[in-house]
Design a protein around this motif. Sequence first.
Motif, PDB file in Angstrom:
ATOM      1  N   THR A   1       0.958   3.413  -4.176  1.00 27.39           N
ATOM      2  CA  THR A   1       0.503   4.347  -4.653  1.00 27.39           C
ATOM      3  C   THR A   1       2.390   5.168  -4.548  1.00 27.39           C
TER       4      THR A   1
ATOM      5  N   THR B   1       1.180   7.449  -8.987  1.00 21.27           N
ATOM      6  CA  THR B   1       1.496   5.674  -8.287  1.00 21.27           C
ATOM      7  C   THR B   1       2.582   5.814  -8.347  1.00 21.27           C
TER       8      THR B   1
ATOM      9  N   TRP C   1      -7.902   3.570 -10.646  1.00 24.17           N
ATOM     10  CA  TRP C   1      -8.073   4.610  -9.443  1.00 24.17           C
ATOM     11  C   TRP C   1      -9.353   4.379  -8.361  1.00 24.17           C
TER      12      TRP C   1
ATOM     13  N   ALA D   1      -1.681  -0.468  -0.992  1.00 27.50           N
ATOM     14  CA  ALA D   1      -2.462   0.514  -2.262  1.00 27.50           C
ATOM     15  C   ALA D   1      -3.104   0.845  -1.117  1.00 27.50           C
TER      16      ALA D   1
END
Lengths: 376, 406
Positions: free
Chosen positions: B208, A341, B163, B217
Amino acid sequence: MNLDFTEEQKMLRTMARDFLSTECPKSLVRQLEESDLGYSPEIWKKMAGLGWQGIMLPEDYGGTGMTFFDLVLVIEEMGHNILPGPFFSTVICAATILEAGTEEQKREFLPKVSAGEMILTLALTEPSASWQPQHISVRAAASGENYVINGTKLFVPDAHVANYLLVVTRTKKSAKPEEGITIFLVDAGSPGIQCEPQLTMGLDNKSEVVFENVAVPRKNILGKLNQGWTIVQSTLMKAAAAKVAEMSGGCQASLEMTADYVKEREAYGHPIGGFQAIQHYLADMWGYTDRTKSIAWEVNWKVSAGMATALDVAIAKAWANEAYKWVTERAVQCHGAIGTTRDHDIGLYYRRAKVAELDYGDTDYQKEIVAGELGF
Amino acid sequence: MDFEPIPGLAEARKKYDDFFREEMKKAPPGWEGGPEDLATHEGHAFQRYVARELGKRGWVCLAWPKKYGGLEKSHFEQLAFNEARAYWKAPGVDQFGAGMIGPTLLAVGSEEQKERFLPPIARGEIWWAQLWSEPNAGSDLAAAQTFAQREGDDYIVNGQKCWTSGAHHADWGFAVVRTSREQTRSRALSYLLIDLRSQGITINPLATMSSHRTQEAYFNEIFLDNVRVPVVNRVGEENDGWRMIRATMNFERSGLSAYGAMRRELLELIEFCRETKWQGEPLLNKPLVRDRLAQLAIDIEAGMASARHVLWGQYKLFLGEESPRDQATRSSSLKYYRSELSQRFAYTGCQIFGLYSQLKRESRWAPLYGKFEKEYQSCLGNNIASGTTEIQKNIIAWEGLGLPRI
Ligand SMILES: Cc1cc2nc3c(=O)[nH]c(=O)nc-3n(C[C@H](O)[C@H](O)[C@H](O)COP(=O)(O)OP(=O)(O)OC[C@H]3O[C@@H](n4cnc5c(N)ncnc54)[C@H](O)[C@@H]3O)c2cc1C
C-alpha cells in the motif's frame, strides 16, 4: 506586460522535462526513496553538466548566469516528474550565499555548487516545529576565534548528504526575538555533529541534527552577527515561492495522469471519464491546477525581480498547499483501489503534496502571515 | 420515540469492557486496530488469539442461533459488544467471516453449509477473505471474468482477483465467479466458497501507499489456476450469484460502532493536545486546534445519531417490519459520510501536528506512533473499498430519491 515565455525559457522547460523523464523514471524514484542516499549522484553530475545547480549564479562563480525565475522553471519540472534529492535545498542555500555572503564566501562555495561538488541545506527548524524566530534555541557562543554551537535541529532536509549546513542559531538573548540570530556556514563533517535521518511520509530524508560543542570559525558567519533573521526571512520567501512552482508541476502531472486514466479505464461499458461525477472532479482539478500555475509564475517572477512581498509569497504558498493536496486526493479517488498502492505513481504525488505543504510553512502558518500583513 | 438506553445493556457493556481492557494490554505497541495493524504477522497472531478467547465465550457471533455457535442475544446486546470492541480497538471478529459470509449463509446458505461453516466462524477459528474485485471489475462487479467450468461434482476455476484484504492470512474465500458463456454480466455469476489452501492458488501481497522497506501489505492479488472447487461449495443456484451478492452487500455496511471508536480516538487526540507543548504552551490552548477538535466532535455525534437509525432499521428488518430498500439510502449515505469523516479526522490530526505529522512510526520523534502519517494515506482506501463514494451517491440518487438515470 508579456505573459509568454521567452524562446530560451521554452527550450529550458522542454529540455528539463525530457531530461527528467528519461533520467528519472518512477521506478528510479521509488528506488531512491528506499535508498540510504536518497538521490542519484549520476543524475546530480549530469545536471551540473547542464548547468542547473548554478543556473542563477553569475558566470564568475561558475554559474549559467540566468535568473531565479529560470531556476524555478526547472524546479517546476522537477515537481512534475519528481526528482528525489538535495537539488532544492542546495540551490536555495546557494541563492542565500549569493545574496548575503562575503566575496570570499561566494568564491569558496558557489563555484563548487555550480560544479555539482557541493550540497547545501538550511538547518532552521527545531523540535519546536516552528518557522518563527522566537523558537530558535540552538545556541552559538563566542570562544576565541570560533563560535561553539549546541542544540538540536529537526526536520533538516538532506542533512545526511550535505557538505555544509546553514545553521540558524541564537547568539544573543534579546527582547525582540528576531534580534540576536546568526547564521553559520557549518562543515557537516565537523566533530560534534550527529545526523540521524527520520522516515517521513515523503521518504525524503529529513534529519535530526544534534550539535554538541561544534566549533565554527568566526569567518563562517553568513551576513552580520545577530542580524541573521532578515536573511532567514528572505531565504524562506525564495524557498516558499520556489516550492509553489514545484507543487504546481506536481498538480499538472497529477491532472494529466488522471485525465489519461479516466479515458482508458472502463466500468459499466463506458470509460469512467464519461461519468459526470468524474468529469466534474477533473474540471475542478483543472481549475485548481491552472490557478496554481498562474500564481506560481507570478510570485516567482516577483521574487526574481526583487519585488515580492511577504504577503505575495504567503498567499501563493497557502493557495498551493491546499490546491496540491486537493488535486492529488481527487486523483487517487478517480483511480480507485490501484491509486492507493505503492506501485502506482499517483501516490507518489499524494504523499509529496502533504510534505510540500509542510515545507517552508503550512497553511496555518501562511494564513497567519496573510492576516498579519492585511493588518488584522 | 424514546432514546433511553435499553435496560440491562449497561451491565452487558461493562462485562465486555472489562474483558477488552484486560486483553488489550497484550496488544503490540502502537496498536490502532486498523487494517494495516491486522495485516502484519504480529497483528494477525494477536487477532487470532483474541478471536479464540472470544470464541470460548461465544461472543464472536452473539446474535446467531445457538446451534451454529451463537448465544441468541438481542441485536442491542450485539451492539453493546460491538461498541465495547470498537472502543478498545480490539481485533478478534473477522469482518469477512462473522460480518459478511456468516450472515449471508444464515440467510441463503444450505443447511449443510451452515452446519459446516458457521460454527468455526463463531469459534474464531477460520478466517475469510472476499474474492470479488478483479483488475477489470471493481465498481462494476458484474464484469467479473474469473470463470468456473463445471466438471462433474466440481468447478474448475481460472482467473484473477485483486485488492483482497487479509487474504495472505485467510483460510477461506467467498468468490464471485462466472459460470455461463451464454448469459452475460450479472446473469452469469455464481457464488463459491473456496479453500484458499487449494492447489492452483497463488496469493501475492500488494504494497500500500504508505509502505516502505519494512512494512507489510494488507491487500493481495490472487491467481486461480485450475482450482478445483466442489459444487457443494456453491451458495445459491448456479448463475443466481447476483442475488447472493446483494444479500452480502446488505451485511457489509453498518458502522455504528465505528463512531464509538472515533469518539475514543478523539479523546486520545485531545489528551495529547492537552499535554504537548511544542512551542511553549499546550496545543489545546490554540484557538485553531480547539475549533478543529470541536468540529470533529460535532461530526462524530451527527454520524452517530444517524447510525442509530440504521441500527433500528436493521432491527425492524430482522422483525420483518421494513424492507431492505428503505435501509439502502441511509446506509449508503452513512457509508461515505463515515469514510470522509475518518479522512477529515486524519487530515485534522496532521494539521494539528504540523511538521511532526510527516514522521513515520519508526522515528523516535513521531507523535502517537505516527498514527496520522499512516492514516493520512490509508484513509483514502475507505472512500473506495466496499463501494466507492460515487457509487453510494448513485444509489442514493437513483434508488433513494428516484432521480432519473440518463
Ligand atoms: C482498502 C481496500 C480494501 C479492499 N478490499 C477488498 C476485498 O477484500 N475484496 C474485494 O473483492 N475487493 C476489495 N477492494 C476493492 C474494492 O471493492 C474496489 O476497489 C472498488 O469496488 C472500486 O473498484 P476499482 O478500484 O476497480 O475502481 P473503479 O471501479 O475502476 O473506479 C474508479 C473511479 O471511477 C468511479 N466510478 C466507477 N463507476 C462510476 C459510476 N457509474 N459513476 C461515477 N463514478 C464511477 C469510482 O467511484 C472511482 O472513483 C478493496 C479496495 C480497497 C481500496
